[in-house]
Design a protein around this motif. Structure first.
Motif, short mmCIF file in Angstrom:
data_model
loop_
_atom_site.label_atom_id
_atom_site.label_comp_id
_atom_site.label_asym_id
_atom_site.label_seq_id
_atom_site.Cartn_x
_atom_site.Cartn_y
_atom_site.Cartn_z
N CYS A 1 0.82 -1.22 0.00
CA CYS A 1 0.00 0.00 0.00
C CYS A 1 0.85 1.26 0.00
O CYS A 1 0.50 2.25 -0.64
N ASP A 2 1.94 1.25 0.74
CA ASP A 2 2.77 2.44 0.91
C ASP A 2 3.75 2.68 -0.23
O ASP A 2 4.28 3.79 -0.36
N GLU A 3 4.00 1.66 -1.05
CA GLU A 3 5.01 1.79 -2.10
C GLU A 3 4.55 2.81 -3.16
O GLU A 3 3.51 2.66 -3.78
N LYS A 4 5.35 3.83 -3.33
CA LYS A 4 5.03 4.90 -4.29
C LYS A 4 5.42 4.53 -5.72
O LYS A 4 4.80 4.97 -6.67
N ASN A 5 6.46 3.71 -5.85
CA ASN A 5 6.91 3.28 -7.17
C ASN A 5 6.03 2.13 -7.65
O ASN A 5 5.99 1.07 -7.03
N ASP A 6 5.31 2.36 -8.75
CA ASP A 6 4.36 1.36 -9.24
C ASP A 6 5.03 0.03 -9.59
O ASP A 6 4.47 -1.03 -9.32
N GLN A 7 6.21 0.07 -10.18
CA GLN A 7 6.90 -1.17 -10.54
C GLN A 7 7.26 -1.97 -9.30
O GLN A 7 7.13 -3.19 -9.27
N LYS A 8 7.73 -1.28 -8.27
CA LYS A 8 8.08 -1.96 -7.02
C LYS A 8 6.82 -2.54 -6.36
O LYS A 8 6.87 -3.62 -5.77
N CYS A 9 5.72 -1.82 -6.47
CA CYS A 9 4.45 -2.30 -5.92
C CYS A 9 4.05 -3.61 -6.60
O CYS A 9 3.68 -4.58 -5.93
N ILE A 10 4.13 -3.63 -7.91
CA ILE A 10 3.81 -4.85 -8.67
C ILE A 10 4.75 -5.97 -8.28
O ILE A 10 4.33 -7.12 -8.09
N GLN A 11 6.05 -5.66 -8.14
CA GLN A 11 7.02 -6.68 -7.76
C GLN A 11 6.72 -7.26 -6.38
O GLN A 11 6.80 -8.48 -6.18
N LEU A 12 6.33 -6.41 -5.44
CA LEU A 12 5.95 -6.91 -4.11
C LEU A 12 4.74 -7.84 -4.22
O LEU A 12 4.70 -8.89 -3.58
N GLY A 13 3.78 -7.47 -5.04
CA GLY A 13 2.61 -8.33 -5.25
C GLY A 13 3.00 -9.66 -5.86
O GLY A 13 2.53 -10.72 -5.43
N ASN A 14 3.86 -9.61 -6.86
CA ASN A 14 4.31 -10.85 -7.51
C ASN A 14 5.13 -11.71 -6.54
O ASN A 14 5.04 -12.94 -6.58
N ASP A 15 5.89 -11.06 -5.67
CA ASP A 15 6.63 -11.80 -4.64
C ASP A 15 5.66 -12.51 -3.70
O ASP A 15 5.92 -13.63 -3.26
N TRP A 16 4.55 -11.84 -3.38
CA TRP A 16 3.53 -12.45 -2.53
C TRP A 16 2.98 -13.71 -3.20
O TRP A 16 2.86 -14.76 -2.57
N ILE A 17 2.65 -13.61 -4.49
CA ILE A 17 2.12 -14.76 -5.23
C ILE A 17 3.13 -15.91 -5.18
O ILE A 17 2.77 -17.05 -4.88
N SER A 18 4.38 -15.61 -5.47
CA SER A 18 5.42 -16.66 -5.49
C SER A 18 5.56 -17.33 -4.14
O SER A 18 5.66 -18.57 -4.05
N GLY B 1 -0.98 -10.34 -12.80
CA GLY B 1 -1.25 -9.30 -13.79
C GLY B 1 -1.99 -8.09 -13.22
O GLY B 1 -2.43 -7.23 -13.99
N LYS B 2 -2.14 -8.01 -11.91
CA LYS B 2 -2.82 -6.86 -11.32
C LYS B 2 -1.99 -5.59 -11.51
O LYS B 2 -0.76 -5.63 -11.50
N SER B 3 -2.69 -4.48 -11.64
CA SER B 3 -2.04 -3.18 -11.73
C SER B 3 -1.65 -2.72 -10.32
O SER B 3 -2.11 -3.29 -9.33
N PRO B 4 -0.82 -1.69 -10.22
CA PRO B 4 -0.45 -1.19 -8.90
C PRO B 4 -1.68 -0.79 -8.06
O PRO B 4 -1.75 -1.11 -6.88
N SER B 5 -2.63 -0.12 -8.67
CA SER B 5 -3.82 0.30 -7.90
C SER B 5 -4.63 -0.91 -7.46
O SER B 5 -5.18 -0.92 -6.35
N GLU B 6 -4.69 -1.95 -8.29
CA GLU B 6 -5.39 -3.18 -7.90
C GLU B 6 -4.67 -3.88 -6.76
O GLU B 6 -5.31 -4.40 -5.85
N TRP B 7 -3.33 -3.88 -6.80
CA TRP B 7 -2.56 -4.48 -5.71
C TRP B 7 -2.78 -3.72 -4.41
O TRP B 7 -2.95 -4.31 -3.34
N ARG B 8 -2.78 -2.40 -4.50
CA ARG B 8 -2.99 -1.60 -3.29
C ARG B 8 -4.39 -1.83 -2.71
O ARG B 8 -4.56 -1.93 -1.49
N GLU B 9 -5.38 -1.93 -3.58
CA GLU B 9 -6.74 -2.20 -3.13
C GLU B 9 -6.83 -3.58 -2.48
O GLU B 9 -7.43 -3.75 -1.41
N TYR B 10 -6.23 -4.58 -3.12
CA TYR B 10 -6.23 -5.94 -2.56
C TYR B 10 -5.52 -5.97 -1.21
O TYR B 10 -6.02 -6.55 -0.24
#
Length: 95
Positions: free
Chosen positions: A19-36, A73-82
Motif C-alpha cells: 500500500c505504501d510503495e510509491k513506485n508502481d513497478q516496485k508495488c507490482i514486484q511486491l505483489g508478484n513476490d507475494w504470489i510466489s 497481472g494486477k495493476s499497482p492500484s489493484e494491488w494496493r486495493e487488494y
C-alpha cells in the motif's frame, strides 16, 4: 504473543508495504513476490499431505491456486486495493 499473532503482524506489514510503495513497478514486484511465496507454501503443504488428505483438501487447494492465479497481472492500484482489503481482514480477525 502467539505464533499466529506474529504471523498476522508479518503479513499485515507486508501488505502495508504494498500500500505504501510509491513506485508502481516496485508495488507490482511486491505483489508478484507475494504470489510466489504463497505458491511455494501451497506446494509445500500439498507435498506434506498424505494421499487421503490430498483427496480431502483437493478442492481447497485448487481454490487457493485459482485465487493466486487471479492475482497475476494486477495493476499497482489493484494491488494496493487488494492489500488494503487483506489488512482490514487481518484487523477484523484480531478482534
Amino acid at each position: 504473543m502467539t505464533n499466529s499473532a506474529k504471523t498476522d503482524d508479518i503479513i499485515f506489514n507486508f501488505f502495508k508495504q504494498i500500500c505504501d510503495e510509491k513506485n508502481d513497478q516496485k508495488c507490482i514486484q511486491l505483489g508478484n513476490d507475494w504470489i510466489s511465496a504463497m505458491e511455494k507454501n501451497l506446494k509445500n503443504m500439498e507435498t506434506n499431505l498424505d494421499e487421503k488428505d490430498k483427496v480431502k483438501y483437493k478442492f481447497d487447494i485448487q481454490n487457493n491456486r485459482n485465487h493466486l492465479n487471479s492475482l497475476k497481472g494486477k495493476s499497482p492500484s489493484e494491488w494496493r486495493e487488494y492489500a488494503t482489503k487483506c489488512m482490514i481482514e487481518i484487523m477484523d480477525n484480531k478482534r
